[in-house]
Design a protein around this motif. Structure first.
Motif, short mmCIF file in Angstrom:
data_model
loop_
_atom_site.label_atom_id
_atom_site.label_comp_id
_atom_site.label_asym_id
_atom_site.label_seq_id
_atom_site.Cartn_x
_atom_site.Cartn_y
_atom_site.Cartn_z
N THR A 59 0.68 -1.23 -0.06
CA THR A 59 -0.06 -0.06 0.00
C THR A 59 0.76 1.10 0.03
OG1 THR A 59 -0.26 -0.33 2.41
CG2 THR A 59 -1.91 -0.94 1.02
N ASN A 60 2.09 1.15 0.56
CA ASN A 60 2.92 2.37 0.43
C ASN A 60 3.41 2.77 -1.04
OD1 ASN A 60 2.84 2.77 3.23
ND2 ASN A 60 4.71 1.25 3.53
N GLN A 61 3.26 1.90 -1.56
CA GLN A 61 3.66 2.12 -3.14
C GLN A 61 2.43 2.74 -3.61
OE1 GLN A 61 4.41 -1.27 -5.67
NE2 GLN A 61 4.63 -0.31 -7.63
N PHE A 62 1.23 2.75 -3.42
CA PHE A 62 0.06 3.41 -4.04
C PHE A 62 0.16 4.83 -3.48
CE2 PHE A 62 -1.98 -0.82 -4.16
CZ PHE A 62 -1.98 -1.06 -5.67
N THR A 63 0.59 4.95 -2.22
CA THR A 63 0.69 6.18 -1.40
C THR A 63 1.71 7.02 -2.21
OG1 THR A 63 -0.05 5.25 0.63
CG2 THR A 63 0.96 7.58 0.64
N GLN A 64 2.88 6.47 -2.49
CA GLN A 64 4.02 7.25 -3.09
C GLN A 64 3.63 7.65 -4.58
OE1 GLN A 64 7.34 4.52 -2.93
NE2 GLN A 64 7.47 4.83 -0.71
N GLN A 65 2.72 6.77 -5.29
CA GLN A 65 2.51 6.80 -6.53
C GLN A 65 1.30 8.36 -6.34
OE1 GLN A 65 0.86 3.37 -8.12
NE2 GLN A 65 2.77 2.50 -8.68
N LEU A 66 0.47 8.24 -5.58
CA LEU A 66 -0.32 9.39 -5.57
C LEU A 66 0.57 10.81 -5.03
CD1 LEU A 66 -3.26 7.89 -3.37
CD2 LEU A 66 -3.34 8.70 -5.71
N VAL A 67 1.21 10.58 -4.16
CA VAL A 67 2.20 11.91 -3.76
C VAL A 67 3.00 12.46 -5.04
CG1 VAL A 67 4.19 12.86 -2.56
CG2 VAL A 67 2.34 11.39 -1.44
N GLN A 68 3.60 11.39 -6.00
CA GLN A 68 4.10 11.74 -6.93
C GLN A 68 3.19 12.41 -8.01
OE1 GLN A 68 5.94 8.32 -8.24
NE2 GLN A 68 7.68 8.27 -6.74
N PHE A 69 2.27 11.87 -8.23
CA PHE A 69 1.19 12.46 -8.97
C PHE A 69 1.02 13.77 -8.62
CE2 PHE A 69 -3.28 13.45 -10.02
CZ PHE A 69 -3.46 13.21 -11.06
N ALA A 70 0.58 14.27 -7.36
CA ALA A 70 0.11 15.50 -6.93
C ALA A 70 1.33 16.49 -7.08
CB ALA A 70 -0.14 15.44 -5.46
N GLY A 71 2.54 15.98 -6.89
CA GLY A 71 3.76 16.81 -7.09
C GLY A 71 3.82 17.06 -8.63
N VAL A 72 3.79 16.42 -9.34
CA VAL A 72 3.87 16.66 -10.87
C VAL A 72 2.84 17.52 -11.30
CG1 VAL A 72 3.89 15.74 -13.18
CG2 VAL A 72 5.23 14.48 -11.56
N GLU A 73 1.72 17.49 -10.81
CA GLU A 73 0.38 18.42 -11.17
C GLU A 73 0.77 19.87 -10.64
OE1 GLU A 73 -3.09 19.99 -12.49
OE2 GLU A 73 -1.78 18.39 -12.99
N GLN A 74 1.28 19.67 -9.32
CA GLN A 74 1.65 21.13 -8.88
C GLN A 74 2.70 22.06 -9.78
OE1 GLN A 74 0.23 23.01 -6.34
NE2 GLN A 74 -1.48 21.35 -6.31
N GLN A 75 3.71 21.21 -10.00
CA GLN A 75 4.78 21.78 -10.89
C GLN A 75 4.40 22.21 -12.23
OE1 GLN A 75 8.09 22.04 -9.65
NE2 GLN A 75 8.01 23.45 -11.73
N LEU A 76 3.38 21.52 -13.01
CA LEU A 76 2.77 21.85 -14.06
C LEU A 76 1.98 23.26 -13.88
CD1 LEU A 76 1.67 18.72 -15.59
CD2 LEU A 76 3.52 20.01 -16.39
N LYS A 77 1.35 23.37 -12.62
CA LYS A 77 0.60 24.39 -12.63
C LYS A 77 1.23 25.66 -12.26
CE LYS A 77 -3.80 22.50 -11.37
NZ LYS A 77 -4.56 22.85 -12.66
N SER A 78 2.24 25.49 -11.44
CA SER A 78 3.49 26.59 -11.10
C SER A 78 4.13 27.03 -12.23
CB SER A 78 4.71 25.98 -10.45
OG SER A 78 3.89 25.61 -9.05
N ASN A 79 4.37 26.08 -13.39
CA ASN A 79 5.11 26.60 -14.50
C ASN A 79 4.01 27.55 -15.47
OD1 ASN A 79 7.41 25.17 -14.01
ND2 ASN A 79 6.64 23.36 -15.55
N GLU A 80 2.70 27.19 -15.33
CA GLU A 80 1.79 28.24 -15.82
C GLU A 80 1.78 29.53 -15.27
OE1 GLU A 80 0.08 27.41 -18.92
OE2 GLU A 80 1.26 25.39 -18.72
N GLN A 81 1.61 29.49 -13.89
CA GLN A 81 1.79 30.68 -13.09
C GLN A 81 2.84 31.59 -13.73
OE1 GLN A 81 -0.88 31.91 -11.44
NE2 GLN A 81 -1.90 30.11 -12.18
N LEU A 82 4.13 31.05 -13.70
CA LEU A 82 5.36 31.66 -14.26
C LEU A 82 5.29 32.22 -15.42
CD1 LEU A 82 7.98 29.22 -12.57
CD2 LEU A 82 7.30 31.55 -11.66
#
Length: 232
Positions: A59-82
């Protein structure tokens, strides 16, 4: 031959905060990962359906995948704001450049366009005797002379006449100045050109100011010269 060395006219600060009625922001239609979250859930479901019953996925693997997913999404949105912030900054720079059109300014430089007269500003850290030399576009010396400068700023106005009294044609001329104090030590003399901003190229980044056929950026402006007024 009328050559004048005098203190410059009163100046006003070149720092002006322009007001805008409308702000245009850059936006893109790039699809973020979160906009297709269902695809991610399908992948997780498929992964669960095909896992080995004897060796189930952690289950930790799923959690890590969700965290990575959220991190990538936040990075993409930060790039749009920049991107939006950069577009806003470019718009502000262009607006700031427009306020200089029609104004007389002093900018760093030594090459000035001569047409009836040419003005350079000389700045010395202390009182000195300055040797002024003016050359044309081919490097030929057209005028030279020695002048006493006080500490601070002074304006040098050239009427286009050489040492022999010959009137030189309109064109680009370069002024160089070297100085020495009363004890014979070298004194650095900075040169600025003075002219009217006749246009602004907003297609350039940053915007370019045109002064006598030469292009300058707003950060090269040192002073904005207020026209002298006379009272009758």
């Amino acid at each position: 031959m009328a050559v004048d060395v005098s203190m410059p006219t009163p100046v006003v600060s070149g720092k002006t905060t322009p007001s805008t009625d409308k702000t245009t922001t850059a936006s893109t239609a790039t699809t973020g990962i979160a906009d297709n979250f269902q695809t991610f859930l399908t992948l997780l479901t498929t992964q669960l359906q095909n896992q080995n019953p004897l060796d189930p996925l952690d289950t930790n693997q799923f959690t890590q995948q969700l965290v990575q997913f959220a991190g990538v999404e936040q990075q993409l949105k930060s790039n749009e704001q920049l991107k939006s912030l950069i577009a806003l900054e470019k718009s502000a720079q262009a607006t700031q450049a427009l306020i200089y059109v029609g104004n007389t300014v002093a900018v760093d430089g030594s090459t000035q366009q001569f047409n009836d007269s040419a003005t350079w500003n000389l700045k010395a850290a202390k009182a000195a005797t300055a040797e002024v030399t003016i050359t044309n576009s081919t490097g030929q010396t057209v005028y030279s002379g020695n002048y006493a400068l006080s500490a601070g700023n002074a304006s040098f106005v050239w009427d286009g006449k050489g040492n022999d009294g010959v009137q030189w044609p309109a064109g680009a001329y370069k002024l160089t100045a070297t100085g020495k104090d009363s004890s014979g030590k070298d004194v650095a003399i900075a040169t600025e050109i003075q002219g009217v901003v006749d246009s602004v190229d907003l297609t350039a980044s940053p915007a370019m100011l045109s002064i006598g056929g030469q292009n300058y950026t707003t950060d090269q402006i040192r002073r904005v010269i207020r026209p002298s007024t006379t009272t009758g």
